[in-house]
Structure formats: C-alpha cells, structure tokens
Design an enzyme around this catalytic site. Structure first.
Site, PDB file in Angstrom:
ATOM      1  N   SER A   1       0.885  -3.033   4.364  1.00 45.06           N
ATOM      2  CA  SER A   1       0.484  -1.852   3.606  1.00 45.06           C
ATOM      3  C   SER A   1       1.620  -1.446   2.692  1.00 45.06           C
ATOM      4  O   SER A   1       2.803  -1.689   3.001  1.00 45.06           O
ATOM      5  CB  SER A   1       0.158  -0.687   4.556  1.00 45.06           C
ATOM      6  OG  SER A   1      -0.012   0.529   3.837  1.00 45.06           O
TER       7      SER A   1
ATOM      8  N   TYR B   1       2.338   4.706  11.782  1.00 49.29           N
ATOM      9  CA  TYR B   1       1.562   3.701  11.039  1.00 49.29           C
ATOM     10  C   TYR B   1       2.473   2.942  10.072  1.00 49.29           C
ATOM     11  O   TYR B   1       2.479   1.704  10.042  1.00 49.29           O
ATOM     12  CB  TYR B   1       0.433   4.387  10.277  1.00 49.29           C
ATOM     13  CG  TYR B   1      -0.350   3.459   9.380  1.00 49.29           C
ATOM     14  CD1 TYR B   1      -1.393   2.690   9.882  1.00 49.29           C
ATOM     15  CD2 TYR B   1      -0.041   3.333   8.023  1.00 49.29           C
ATOM     16  CE1 TYR B   1      -2.110   1.829   9.056  1.00 49.29           C
ATOM     17  CE2 TYR B   1      -0.748   2.480   7.190  1.00 49.29           C
ATOM     18  CZ  TYR B   1      -1.784   1.729   7.714  1.00 49.29           C
ATOM     19  OH  TYR B   1      -2.482   0.873   6.902  1.00 49.29           O
TER      20      TYR B   1
END
Length: 247
Positions: free
Chosen positions: A139, A153
């Site tokens: 990501s 995350y």
C-alpha cells in the site's frame, strides 16, 4: 505469459476485480477467500463470461497457516501455478492505547504473519520449479508511518514491502520474480464508507493499473501512476508537521 494465477482474498474488493481483469486477459485462475458463497458467485460469473477459462475456488482463512500450505499445494497439483498474488488483508485498526488491541492484533496477524505464511507456501512451489512470479500487494501507506487507526495497518504494509525487497534481493537474476504493488486510494469494500475525495480512484481503473504492473512484472509499482507516484514521493520526504496536515 504467466497463464495460471492464484489470487488470495479474491471474494471482494481489489482481489475480486483482479480476478475479473485477469480472466478477461485469458488467464486461468485459482481463487481463495474465507467467504465460499462469494467465491462461488464469482466463479459462476467468470466461467459464464469466459467458458474456455479454468476457474478454481478454494475456501481459505489465511490465518490458518497449515491450511495455507495445504491449499497452495492442492491448487498447484490441479493447476500448475505460474503466478501467486498475495492479496488477502484487512483494514481494521484503532489508535494505540485506546483499548482496541484486538483490532490491531488481527490486522498485524492477517496483514503480515499470514502474508509470511503465503510467501513461504508460494516459494516452496516456485523453488521446486525454479520459476514463478510472486506478487505482494502492499500500500502507499507503507511509505511512512500513519497516525491513529491506520498506524498498525501502515506498519504491516511496510513490513510486507520489506519482506518482498529481501526476497527480490535474494532471487535477483534468477527465474523466480518478485513484485511489490503499492496501490493508492482505490475504491473497495475496505473504504466504501468513505465519501468520495479528489484522490480516490474508482475500482476498475485502479485495478487496471495494478494488473498492468503485475503483467509487466515490475519490481515495484505505485498505482495508478497519477496521483500516486508523485504523492508517494511527497509522503516520503514531507516533514512530520506537513505530513500531519496532509493526512
């Protein structure tokens, strides 16, 4: 052409759309996820649209590490795999110290420990063949530490990117290729509750950029190129006070 592809986390979001786009390009697919009903619906859709394609489904919870190895081996016996896309992940999280260690723990387990298990299982197959393409979905959040509910995350996605980099270094010049894809803000079930913003990209074009980078076997790719390649550079070098205002 890497004809036979395994995609984990294929029952929704980016994994589901990757399955559609790879099927349209003529690939055979093996799809795994926890929700078997969603996998069956996707299998029916793809086999109706592409009757010559093979579409296998296997229910799998990637946090069941023994099942990861067993499932990967079973699939490879049915459909010899050329490419494995480690995509399964979750977006839970809470600011640290607010009593939600449970949410941060399951995020860490799913987004990194389970990724490690999938990488081990994939490379067991590819080392035996001395060939293959292992793809990690990281990501843009991996570029810098992120605050509040995204802290864990982002840390897991950075760990995934570092894991992939280590493997890429080890396997440099060998027939086993390793790619790390850094999606930007692409519309999916993980963020469907978020109102549309200027930076969010719709699912189909966003995944189209992911698929193109994977097919090109790029070592690292921030996708879509605009705005996420320049944005990643800004995120990387922005001083913390500026970064805090940006995010």
């Amino acid at each position: 052409m890497r004809r036979n592809i395994l995609i984990t986390g294929a029952s929704s979001g980016l994994g589901e759309e990757m399955a559609r786009q790879f099927a349209a390009k003529g690939h055979n697919l093996a799809l795994t996820a926890r929700r078997e009903d969603r996998l069956k619906a996707l299998q029916a859709e793809l086999t109706a649209a592409y009757p010559d394609a093979t579409v296998l489904i296997h229910p799998l919870d990637v946090n069941d590490h023994d099942a990861v190895f067993e499932t990967f081996r079973t699939i490879d016996a049915e459909l010899p795999l050329d490419r494995i896309i480690v995509n399964a992940g979750i977006g839970k999280g809470a600011p640290l110290g607010t009593g939600r260690f449970d949410a941060n723990l399951i995020t860490a387990q799913t987004n990194f420990t389970a990724v490690l298990a999938q990488a081990e299982a994939a490379l067991e197959l590819f080392r035996a063949k001395n060939n293959g393409h292992l793809v990690f979905i990281s990501s843009v959040a991996a570029v810098r530490g992120m605050p509040k509910s995204v802290t864990t995350y982002a840390a897991t996605k950075a760990a995934v990117a570092t894991l992939a980099e280590g493997l890429r270094l080890e396997l440099l010049g060998k027939p086993i290729k390793v790619s790390t894809i850094f999606p930007g803000y692409i519309r999916s079930e993980l963020n469907e509750h978020v109102a549309k913003t200027p930076l969010i990209v719709d699912t189909v074009p966003g995944v189209r950029a992911m698929v193109a980078a994977i097919e090109a076997e790029k070592a690292k790719a921030f996708v879509p190129f605009w705005p996420w390649v320049p944005m990643a550079r800004i995120l990387e070098y922005a001083p913390l006070p500026l970064l805090k205002r940006m995010i």
